[in-house]
Design a protein around this motif. Structure first.
Motif, mmCIF file in Angstrom:
data_model
loop_
_atom_site.group_PDB
_atom_site.id
_atom_site.type_symbol
_atom_site.label_atom_id
_atom_site.label_comp_id
_atom_site.label_asym_id
_atom_site.label_seq_id
_atom_site.Cartn_x
_atom_site.Cartn_y
_atom_site.Cartn_z
ATOM 1 N N UNK A 239 -6.405 -0.801 17.609
ATOM 2 C CA UNK A 239 -6.684 0.373 18.436
ATOM 3 C C UNK A 239 -5.557 0.575 19.444
ATOM 4 N N UNK A 240 -4.690 1.524 19.145
ATOM 5 C CA UNK A 240 -3.604 1.938 20.033
ATOM 6 C C UNK A 240 -3.652 3.461 20.122
ATOM 7 N N UNK A 241 -4.657 4.007 20.825
ATOM 8 C CA UNK A 241 -4.897 5.463 20.791
ATOM 9 C C UNK A 241 -3.713 6.299 21.250
ATOM 10 N N UNK A 242 -2.846 5.738 22.091
ATOM 11 C CA UNK A 242 -1.676 6.503 22.545
ATOM 12 C C UNK A 242 -0.637 6.641 21.447
ATOM 13 N N UNK A 243 -0.781 5.849 20.371
ATOM 14 C CA UNK A 243 0.200 5.869 19.287
ATOM 15 C C UNK A 243 -0.453 6.240 17.955
ATOM 16 N N UNK A 244 -1.484 7.041 17.991
ATOM 17 C CA UNK A 244 -2.154 7.431 16.750
ATOM 18 C C UNK A 244 -1.246 8.331 15.917
ATOM 19 N N UNK A 245 -1.463 8.342 14.621
ATOM 20 C CA UNK A 245 -0.653 9.173 13.732
ATOM 21 C C UNK A 245 -0.755 10.660 14.073
ATOM 22 N N UNK A 246 -1.960 11.198 14.371
ATOM 23 C CA UNK A 246 -2.028 12.622 14.735
ATOM 24 C C UNK A 246 -1.175 12.972 15.950
ATOM 25 N N UNK A 247 -1.069 12.072 16.928
ATOM 26 C CA UNK A 247 -0.241 12.364 18.104
ATOM 27 C C UNK A 247 1.240 12.424 17.735
ATOM 28 N N UNK A 248 1.663 11.544 16.824
ATOM 29 C CA UNK A 248 3.060 11.587 16.381
ATOM 30 C C UNK A 248 3.310 12.886 15.614
ATOM 31 N N UNK A 249 2.388 13.236 14.725
ATOM 32 C CA UNK A 249 2.528 14.454 13.920
ATOM 33 C C UNK A 249 2.566 15.689 14.813
ATOM 34 N N UNK A 250 1.763 15.684 15.885
ATOM 35 C CA UNK A 250 1.673 16.839 16.786
ATOM 36 C C UNK A 250 2.863 16.954 17.736
ATOM 37 N N UNK A 251 3.797 16.008 17.683
ATOM 38 C CA UNK A 251 5.027 16.146 18.446
ATOM 39 C C UNK A 251 5.079 15.450 19.783
ATOM 40 N N UNK A 252 4.093 14.601 20.081
ATOM 41 C CA UNK A 252 4.084 13.962 21.393
ATOM 42 C C UNK A 252 5.227 12.953 21.566
ATOM 43 N N UNK A 253 5.842 12.528 20.479
ATOM 44 C CA UNK A 253 6.947 11.572 20.558
ATOM 45 C C UNK A 253 8.283 12.202 20.157
ATOM 46 N N UNK A 254 8.325 13.513 20.047
ATOM 47 C CA UNK A 254 9.543 14.159 19.547
ATOM 48 C C UNK A 254 10.762 13.892 20.426
ATOM 49 N N UNK A 255 10.580 13.938 21.729
ATOM 50 C CA UNK A 255 11.721 13.696 22.624
ATOM 51 C C UNK A 255 12.262 12.288 22.437
#
Length: 480
Positions: A239-255
């Motif tokens: 459980x690493x909710x800040x690093x879930x796949x949907x968050x990566x897909x949605x661009x939260x890590x783009x920068x």
């Protein structure tokens, strides 16, 4: 005189009986006196002696209690000293680790600076040749000395690395490529220096150019296992909710991803990236679902492929695609539940040929062992068969090792190298040995698996002989 006086005493009916009674009484008194003397003088039953002994025992007990308190106090003091020493050791180890990291970063910065200096010097030389063909001289008429240009770190092109003439021999150790001590010591025993070095990184870390420059400075392809979670995360935490796949897909890590890709471009050296490995298992936060279909870390079916493609597209857009070898590496399938080990599921996790350069796998000899034979085909066969059905790509055994538990390791190591030499496995372009000892929980039991190449003399001998048996089929460097 009364009749009693005439015939005997009041306590005896006659004079004879009176004398007998008196004698008896006297004897009784004598016996009682003797018993009293014995009682008061016997060392075992004398009340005086018993009293003395009791007092002595009380004194001894008091002294023993005092000594016990003193010992307990000493133990407490020693434990405090041990705790203080342990704390000091932990601080020293942390400082040493920081120093190693600082040294590695400094080395990477130095290598980058040398590369830039070499470029500037080339430009300066070209400009000097254009402006004047004369040789510069000093005021005394002699030619001015020219400092030799530093040799920059270079690497083969990505295209030449993708399909090598001989397979890569790789190794993971505690700190390589940031520190070479363990890798060098193991390589010396194994009979050769690796041509690939594996290491791990998390998504809370910037790109470490020093890892890549240090690897290529020794002729090794760096392979980064890049995990989309913090580098310090525990392996048993999914459980690493800040690093879930949907968050990566949605661009939260783009920068973060764009900066990472730009830093790779700035370094200018190729590397392999094994992104979010063993995705077909259930023990990492980038896995999609458990065997019962429930979500892991908020992920769902199809998210893994979308995440991979999103990261890949950002790297392409930033120009890093010409430097990165993308490695897709699931886990050994025959240890997974049937609902997670089908070919259809493996295919559903594959990002596509345009997004993957090498396919691979993790495979270990570890308890509980399979019944029957222990060897290459048992460990790798079923998974390699699926991989070859998923894609026609070069294969790398990206993380391999063997446990010493129950003593099967030498036999397995021998079989491992025989499997690599089998023409049926000509599509395997390399392997990376996980040369560490790790303590984990397997099926609820705590166990230490010693995966190291040199875990025992017979295991080391099997590895050394196996590596040598591959001859020119493997890239092994001289240990220097």
């Amino acid at each position: 005189m009364s009749s009693l006086t005439a015939t005997g005493s009041w306590w005896a009916g006659s004079r004879t009986r009176s004398r007998a009674t008196a004698v008896a009484a006297g004897g009784l008194v004598a016996v009682l006196a003797a018993l009293s003397v014995i009682v008061w003088t016997s060392p075992d039953i004398s009340p005086v002696e018993q009293t003395i002994r009791a007092a002595e025992n009380l004194d001894k007990a008091a002294r023993a209690a005092e000594e016990r308190e003193q010992l307990l106090a000493r133990i407490d003091a020693l434990e405090a000293e041990v705790d203080a020493a342990t704390d000091a050791q932990s601080v020293a180890e942390a400082q040493l680790s920081t120093a190693h990291d600082d040294l590695a970063d400094s080395d990477g910065a130095l290598q980058a600076a040398l590369r830039e200096l070499a470029v500037l010097q080339q430009v300066r030389t070209a400009s000097s040749e254009e402006s004047s063909s004369s040789t510069p001289v000093s005021s005394g008429g002699a030619a001015a000395p020219v400092a030799p240009a530093p040799t920059p770190v270079t690497a083969p092109s990505r295209a030449s690395l993708l399909n090598p003439d001989a397979m890569y021999y790789g190794m993971y150790t505690e700190q390589a490529p940031h520190n070479w001590a363990t890798l060098d010591a193991t390589s010396l025993k194994a009979g050769g220096l690796p041509s690939l070095v594996g290491y791990f990184g998390g998504w809370d870390e910037d790109f470490r150019s020093s890892a890549v420059t240090r690897a290529w400075s020794r002729g090794m392809l760096p392979m980064l296992t890049w995990e989309s979670r913090p580098i310090g995360a525990q392996n048993d935490v999914v459980d690493e909710p800040e690093y879930s796949l949907p968050k990566i897909i949605d661009g939260e890590f783009d920068s973060y991803l764009r900066k990472y890709a730009r830093d790779i471009v700035a370094t200018g050296l190729s590397l392999a990236i094994r992104l979010d490995h063993e995705m077909n298992g259930t023990w990492y936060p980038w896995s999609e679902t458990r065997s019962d279909g429930t979500s892991i870390n908020g992920n769902g079916p199809g998210d893994y492929v979308k995440m991979w493609q999103h990261v890949h597209d950002i790297f392409e857009a930033e120009g890093a695609g010409d430097l990165v070898i993308w490695v897709w590496a699931p886990n050994r399938i025959d240890r997974l539940p049937s609902s997670l080990s089908s070919l259809e599921r493996m295919q559903s996790l594959y990002p596509g040929d345009d997004y993957v350069d090498w396919i691979g796998m993790s495979g270990y000899l570890r308890p509980p062992y399979d019944e029957g034979s222990i060897g290459f085909d048992t460990t790798f066969g079923a998974t390699l068969s699926q991989l070859r059905q998923v894609a026609d790509k070069p294969i790398i055994l990206a993380e391999v090792g063997a446990s010493e538990i129950e003593g099967h390791k030498p036999e397995w190591v021998t079989s491992f190298f025989e499997g690599l030499a089998d023409p049926a496995n000509d599509d395997i372009v390399g392997f990376a040995w996980f040369s560490l000892a790790i303590t984990t929980y397997v099926q609820g039991e705590r166990a230490t698996n010693d995966w190291r190449i040199d875990s025992r003399a017979d295991s080391l001998a099997a590895f050394r002989e196996g590596l040598a048996s591959l001859g020119d089929g493997v890239q092994v460097q001289d240990v220097g």
